[in-house]
Design an enzyme around this catalytic site. Sequence first.
Site, mmCIF file in Angstrom:
data_model
loop_
_atom_site.group_PDB
_atom_site.id
_atom_site.type_symbol
_atom_site.label_atom_id
_atom_site.label_comp_id
_atom_site.label_asym_id
_atom_site.label_seq_id
_atom_site.Cartn_x
_atom_site.Cartn_y
_atom_site.Cartn_z
ATOM 1 N N LYS A 107 0.765 -1.233 0.107
ATOM 2 C CA LYS A 107 0.385 0.068 0.038
ATOM 3 C C LYS A 107 0.531 1.320 -0.203
ATOM 4 O O LYS A 107 0.212 2.070 0.438
ATOM 5 C CB LYS A 107 -1.384 0.430 1.693
ATOM 6 C CG LYS A 107 -1.614 -1.235 0.877
ATOM 7 C CD LYS A 107 -3.020 -1.465 2.194
ATOM 8 C CE LYS A 107 -3.558 -2.031 1.990
ATOM 9 N NZ LYS A 107 -4.255 -2.799 0.620
ATOM 10 N N CYS A 108 2.126 1.201 -0.923
ATOM 11 C CA CYS A 108 2.642 2.287 -0.690
ATOM 12 C C CYS A 108 2.887 2.369 -2.355
ATOM 13 O O CYS A 108 2.459 2.678 -2.899
ATOM 14 C CB CYS A 108 4.578 1.865 -0.234
ATOM 15 S SG CYS A 108 5.512 3.091 -1.345
ATOM 16 N N GLY A 109 3.285 3.982 -2.258
ATOM 17 C CA GLY A 109 3.178 4.794 -3.650
ATOM 18 C C GLY A 109 4.234 4.145 -4.519
ATOM 19 O O GLY A 109 4.052 4.707 -5.867
ATOM 20 N N LEU A 110 5.476 3.303 -4.359
ATOM 21 C CA LEU A 110 6.286 2.971 -4.637
ATOM 22 C C LEU A 110 6.020 1.576 -5.433
ATOM 23 O O LEU A 110 6.213 0.415 -5.852
ATOM 24 C CB LEU A 110 7.737 2.542 -4.397
ATOM 25 C CG LEU A 110 7.747 4.237 -3.704
ATOM 26 C CD1 LEU A 110 9.131 4.101 -3.171
ATOM 27 C CD2 LEU A 110 8.393 5.244 -4.621
ATOM 28 N N THR A 111 4.664 1.337 -4.929
ATOM 29 C CA THR A 111 4.556 -0.366 -5.159
ATOM 30 C C THR A 111 4.336 -0.988 -5.977
ATOM 31 O O THR A 111 5.000 -2.347 -7.115
ATOM 32 C CB THR A 111 2.689 -0.462 -4.368
ATOM 33 O OG1 THR A 111 2.849 -0.744 -3.330
ATOM 34 C CG2 THR A 111 1.873 -2.099 -4.552
#
Length: 177
Positions: free
Chosen positions: A34-38
């Site tokens: 659930k990360c912007g980098l996922t």
Amino acid sequence: MSIYSYQTKLSNGEKIDFGTLKGEVLLFVNTASKCGLTPQYEELEGLYKAHKEKGFEIIGFPCDQFGGQEPGTDEEIMEFCSTNFGVSFPLAQKIEVNGENAHPIYQYLRSQAAADEEFDEAGALQREDRDMVESSDIQWNFTKFLVDRKGNVVHRFAPTVKPKEMERIIEQLVKEA
């Protein structure tokens, strides 16, 4: 101790001994769903598929230490990665990468490559600031450690470095016998 002295459990419950990966080029990545980098999972999978047959292995280590961005169970994480990004490389059980409960492999990786060490043009680690090595915590999800075929940590990539940007170095390493 070397990288080959460690082991971990995968999200499917199997144990993996890194000694069985001797001679492979390895990429260790702490991940979160659930990360912007996922979306980096997609490029990681592309690297894996492109280079696996040449002796390249990726191991993802889900971690919930950064903003609670990996809240699921090991099974939920594996399902998410497979369904949304087609991930086929191994995922470990959820771990911690910093602090007193950090997984031993991450204690080792951090001790070998500090975040601000210098690298030469080929990506080889230049050991100029040994004092920073021991205290070099992981700063965020998707920090990447690249290990050559001899077990040396040769590069630490910041979370914002996209997997595709590492391909030139990976290609060089897989060519080395």
